[in-house]
Design a protein around this motif. Sequence first.
Motif, PDB file in Angstrom:
ATOM      1  N   ALA A   1       0.827  -1.205   0.000  1.00  0.00           N
ATOM      2  CA  ALA A   1       0.000   0.000   0.000  1.00  0.00           C
ATOM      3  C   ALA A   1       0.865   1.260   0.000  1.00  0.00           C
ATOM      4  O   ALA A   1       0.581   2.226  -0.721  1.00  0.00           O
ATOM      5  CB  ALA A   1      -0.929  -0.008   1.212  1.00  0.00           C
ATOM      6  N   LEU A   2       1.922   1.261   0.794  1.00  0.00           N
ATOM      7  CA  LEU A   2       2.791   2.438   0.852  1.00  0.00           C
ATOM      8  C   LEU A   2       3.567   2.596  -0.456  1.00  0.00           C
ATOM      9  O   LEU A   2       3.767   3.720  -0.938  1.00  0.00           O
ATOM     10  CB  LEU A   2       3.748   2.319   2.031  1.00  0.00           C
ATOM     11  CG  LEU A   2       3.086   2.357   3.417  1.00  0.00           C
ATOM     12  CD1 LEU A   2       4.114   2.100   4.513  1.00  0.00           C
ATOM     13  CD2 LEU A   2       2.388   3.703   3.655  1.00  0.00           C
ATOM     14  N   ARG A   3       3.982   1.484  -1.050  1.00  0.00           N
ATOM     15  CA  ARG A   3       4.714   1.568  -2.309  1.00  0.00           C
ATOM     16  C   ARG A   3       3.808   2.042  -3.437  1.00  0.00           C
ATOM     17  O   ARG A   3       4.255   2.746  -4.363  1.00  0.00           O
ATOM     18  CB  ARG A   3       5.325   0.202  -2.637  1.00  0.00           C
ATOM     19  CG  ARG A   3       6.396   0.272  -3.713  1.00  0.00           C
ATOM     20  CD  ARG A   3       7.343  -0.920  -3.662  1.00  0.00           C
ATOM     21  NE  ARG A   3       6.719  -2.153  -4.125  1.00  0.00           N
ATOM     22  CZ  ARG A   3       6.436  -3.189  -3.344  1.00  0.00           C
ATOM     23  NH1 ARG A   3       6.723  -3.135  -2.045  1.00  0.00           N
ATOM     24  NH2 ARG A   3       5.879  -4.275  -3.846  1.00  0.00           N
ATOM     25  N   ALA A   4       2.536   1.687  -3.384  1.00  0.00           N
ATOM     26  CA  ALA A   4       1.599   2.120  -4.424  1.00  0.00           C
ATOM     27  C   ALA A   4       1.497   3.638  -4.492  1.00  0.00           C
ATOM     28  O   ALA A   4       1.218   4.197  -5.563  1.00  0.00           O
ATOM     29  CB  ALA A   4       0.225   1.508  -4.172  1.00  0.00           C
ATOM     30  N   LEU A   5       1.711   4.308  -3.374  1.00  0.00           N
ATOM     31  CA  LEU A   5       1.627   5.772  -3.359  1.00  0.00           C
ATOM     32  C   LEU A   5       2.685   6.424  -4.246  1.00  0.00           C
ATOM     33  O   LEU A   5       2.549   7.589  -4.621  1.00  0.00           O
ATOM     34  CB  LEU A   5       1.777   6.287  -1.923  1.00  0.00           C
ATOM     35  CG  LEU A   5       0.676   5.894  -0.934  1.00  0.00           C
ATOM     36  CD1 LEU A   5       1.045   6.355   0.470  1.00  0.00           C
ATOM     37  CD2 LEU A   5      -0.669   6.481  -1.354  1.00  0.00           C
ATOM     38  N   THR A   6       3.739   5.686  -4.582  1.00  0.00           N
ATOM     39  CA  THR A   6       4.838   6.252  -5.370  1.00  0.00           C
ATOM     40  C   THR A   6       4.668   6.016  -6.872  1.00  0.00           C
ATOM     41  O   THR A   6       5.494   6.472  -7.659  1.00  0.00           O
ATOM     42  CB  THR A   6       6.179   5.650  -4.923  1.00  0.00           C
ATOM     43  OG1 THR A   6       6.220   4.249  -5.290  1.00  0.00           O
ATOM     44  CG2 THR A   6       6.350   5.765  -3.416  1.00  0.00           C
ATOM     45  N   ILE A   7       3.612   5.313  -7.262  1.00  0.00           N
ATOM     46  CA  ILE A   7       3.424   4.928  -8.664  1.00  0.00           C
ATOM     47  C   ILE A   7       2.753   6.053  -9.444  1.00  0.00           C
ATOM     48  O   ILE A   7       1.858   6.743  -8.941  1.00  0.00           O
ATOM     49  CB  ILE A   7       2.597   3.624  -8.743  1.00  0.00           C
ATOM     50  CG1 ILE A   7       3.404   2.463  -8.151  1.00  0.00           C
ATOM     51  CG2 ILE A   7       2.174   3.316 -10.173  1.00  0.00           C
ATOM     52  CD1 ILE A   7       2.619   1.177  -8.024  1.00  0.00           C
ATOM     53  N   ASP A   8       3.146   6.219 -10.692  1.00  0.00           N
ATOM     54  CA  ASP A   8       2.631   7.285 -11.554  1.00  0.00           C
ATOM     55  C   ASP A   8       1.187   6.993 -11.972  1.00  0.00           C
ATOM     56  O   ASP A   8       0.927   5.990 -12.658  1.00  0.00           O
ATOM     57  CB  ASP A   8       3.521   7.402 -12.793  1.00  0.00           C
ATOM     58  CG  ASP A   8       3.065   8.485 -13.759  1.00  0.00           C
ATOM     59  OD1 ASP A   8       2.193   9.295 -13.377  1.00  0.00           O
ATOM     60  OD2 ASP A   8       3.589   8.513 -14.894  1.00  0.00           O
ATOM     61  N   PRO A   9       0.219   7.842 -11.596  1.00  0.00           N
ATOM     62  CA  PRO A   9      -1.179   7.612 -12.005  1.00  0.00           C
ATOM     63  C   PRO A   9      -1.371   7.580 -13.515  1.00  0.00           C
ATOM     64  O   PRO A   9      -2.243   6.861 -14.015  1.00  0.00           O
ATOM     65  CB  PRO A   9      -1.925   8.799 -11.371  1.00  0.00           C
ATOM     66  CG  PRO A   9      -1.067   9.214 -10.215  1.00  0.00           C
ATOM     67  CD  PRO A   9       0.341   8.987 -10.682  1.00  0.00           C
TER      68      PRO A   9
END
Length: 357
Positions: free
Chosen positions: A301-309
């Motif tokens: 979940a925390l790593r997903a925050l760094t992904i480009d929308p």
Amino acid sequence: MRILVVTDAWFPQVNGVVRTLDTLKARLEERGHDLIYVTPQSFRTIPCPTYSEIRLAVLPGRTMARAIETFQPCVIHIATEGPLGLSARRYCLKRGVPFTTAFHTKFPEYLHARFRVPVSWGYKGMRWFHGPSKTIMVATQGIEDELLRWGFSHIRRWTRGVDTELFRPRPKDSLDGVITGPRPWFVYVGRVAVEKNIGAFLDLDLPGTKIVVGGGPQLESLRARHPKVHFAGERLGEELATYFSVGDAFVFPSRTDTFGLVLLEALASGLPVAAYPVPGPLDVIGDAPVGALDEDLKAAALRALTIDPAACRAFAQARSWETSVDQFLANVHPFPPADFFPSDTAPLETAMERGAP
């Protein structure tokens, strides 16, 4: 082509199976096919034990036969393994009518989660149900591999698509005032039921706010246990799409979904995905840079925050419903109705209509 689809899952239920079949219906009609959907809405029903939102048809045999013989389809597809699916299966086997089925739901795992029924017993029942089908349609390679290990055969792919016009990025402040918790916003969309493993998400120690969109038998108990979580209840259409788009990450805790249509809807909304590395997420996302798959769901979940929308949106735009419809039509087995059905069938005295439930 005249196509008859039998499904125990239909509105007012809102889940991936219902939305898939509803979209299939619309797309097939656009291509000029003549459809009838046989659903619980045309029968006397009772609530499903432990899941009252699901309605089960009572003694559907005679009406099912009338529906099939009146419509005289060229194709019969049985979408679910409930009372209507069983009734249509019985009719087809008795008269030698070919049909196809789909494996949408891991009922053996659900029965185990709810009633501790051995998973092997459930798959024995599934093999019995699907065995006579000309083709068993599955959404992903991962589910096909699992079914092959359980002894299934004649499996073919029927993937899913996403409506990228409805599910699209919107302003992140679209629900400010409705949702008042701090960011980041972690969103879950789906049934609120034990088989969805939602507790694995709600128990995570995450910053910001958790949002749960959907209804189901666990809703009230989870709401009482997690007062800081924003439970939005069941949402449809534009409202549902807006809840996707305002989030910062989509958390998918299920270990039993055969696909997870919500994964594509989240990605189309520009929402990165966090999930376990299990069939469903592995098949939809794999190693694409649009999600974080990890046995440590908090880390995902925390790593997903760094992904480009923007990468998420582009990924979803390549997954169209047209491919899904093409696969469905390639998988069905047309037959000449005159070879199977009586020519003097009486009028159908139910609420069923062509192209509608």
